[in-house]
Design an enzyme around this catalytic site. Structure first.
Site, PDB file in Angstrom:
ATOM      1  N   VAL A 171       0.826  -1.204   0.000  1.00  0.00           N
ATOM      2  CA  VAL A 171       0.000   0.000   0.000  1.00  0.00           C
ATOM      3  C   VAL A 171       0.865   1.261   0.000  1.00  0.00           C
ATOM      4  O   VAL A 171       1.968   1.256   0.537  1.00  0.00           O
ATOM      5  CB  VAL A 171      -0.983  -0.019   1.204  1.00  0.00           C
ATOM      6  N   CYS A 172       0.374   2.299  -0.644  1.00  0.00           N
ATOM      7  CA  CYS A 172       0.940   3.641  -0.622  1.00  0.00           C
ATOM      8  C   CYS A 172       2.309   3.684  -1.322  1.00  0.00           C
ATOM      9  O   CYS A 172       2.396   3.567  -2.528  1.00  0.00           O
ATOM     10  CB  CYS A 172       1.006   4.143   0.814  1.00  0.00           C
ATOM     11  N   HIS A 173       3.399   3.866  -0.563  1.00  0.00           N
ATOM     12  CA  HIS A 173       4.749   3.890  -1.123  1.00  0.00           C
ATOM     13  C   HIS A 173       5.395   2.503  -1.174  1.00  0.00           C
ATOM     14  O   HIS A 173       6.453   2.336  -1.766  1.00  0.00           O
ATOM     15  CB  HIS A 173       5.658   4.815  -0.303  1.00  0.00           C
ATOM     16  N   ALA A 174       4.765   1.500  -0.559  1.00  0.00           N
ATOM     17  CA  ALA A 174       5.351   0.155  -0.523  1.00  0.00           C
ATOM     18  C   ALA A 174       5.522  -0.491  -1.896  1.00  0.00           C
ATOM     19  O   ALA A 174       6.394  -1.346  -2.047  1.00  0.00           O
ATOM     20  CB  ALA A 174       4.552  -0.754   0.400  1.00  0.00           C
TER      21      ALA A 174
ATOM     22  N   TRP B 162       7.180   0.551  -4.135  1.00  0.00           N
ATOM     23  CA  TRP B 162       8.605   0.717  -4.427  1.00  0.00           C
ATOM     24  C   TRP B 162       9.327  -0.628  -4.273  1.00  0.00           C
ATOM     25  O   TRP B 162      10.232  -0.950  -5.031  1.00  0.00           O
ATOM     26  CB  TRP B 162       9.235   1.684  -3.435  1.00  0.00           C
TER      27      TRP B 162
END
Length: 186
Positions: A110-113, A115
């Site tokens: 989720v979100c920036h994960a 990456w």
């Protein structure tokens, strides 16, 4: 019987995780009957990030070297900027994520994960979503980025932000009920 009785889920995080992105899935997945553990780079506690300040500490159940991927059905990767950025610099963390994926287990970020899905090669040729600031990173890595609350591609679940957590958690539960996924090569 609870939806996830007999299922085990690992949450991988380190200091700087987005507070709600670890705590809400942890709570809801436990309520659904899963056994949920938090793994991190070091033993003890990790501290969350909540809005613009350090948040609450969360106990670490296992360090990376103590995790047996075969004992788990899914991996949850909370975001926040600091957390996935620190994890993507650790080869053991990346190897753990890749092992979950290679074994056909649910991988949820989720979100920036997401990456972390870039640095493991998982994002390539896969439909994903993320927080808007890493959209271009995912596209540059060969992912097919979509502007949606939750995107699922063969057991890989991605979500944009904390507001989307209820749909993200529901999709994790659904994917776990479906079972293992055979994965296509990128």
């Amino acid at each position: 019987m609870s939806a996830l009785n007999g299922k085990a889920i690992l949450i991988l995080a380190t200091n700087g995780f987005e507070q709600s992105e670890l705590e809400l899935p942890q709570t809801r997945l436990k309520e659904a009957g899963a056994d949920v553990h938090v793994a991190s780079l070091e033993p003890g506690e990790i501290k969350g990030w909540d809005n613009k300040n350090w948040g609450r500490a969360v106990n670490v159940d296992k360090t990376l070297d103590e995790v047996d991927v075969a004992s788990y059905d899914a991996l949850v990767l909370p975001g926040g900027q600091m957390n996935p950025d620190a994890l993507r610099g650790d080869e053991n963390a990346l190897a753990l994520i890749k092992a979950f994926f290679d074994q056909g287990k649910v991988v949820a970020a989720v979100c920036h994960a997401p990456w972390l899905l870039i640095d493991t090669g998982i994002a390539k040729a896969r439909k994903v979503t993320s927080y808007k600031t890493i959209k271009q990173d995912l596209i540059n890595a060969g992912a097919q980025w979509e502007d949606a609350a939750v995107v699922t591609d063969n057991g890989v679940i991605t979500s944009r932000m904390p507001d989307d957590l209820p749909a993200f958690i529901a999709k994790i539960i659904e994917e776990l009920q479906e079972g293992k996924h055979s994965r296509r090569a990128a």
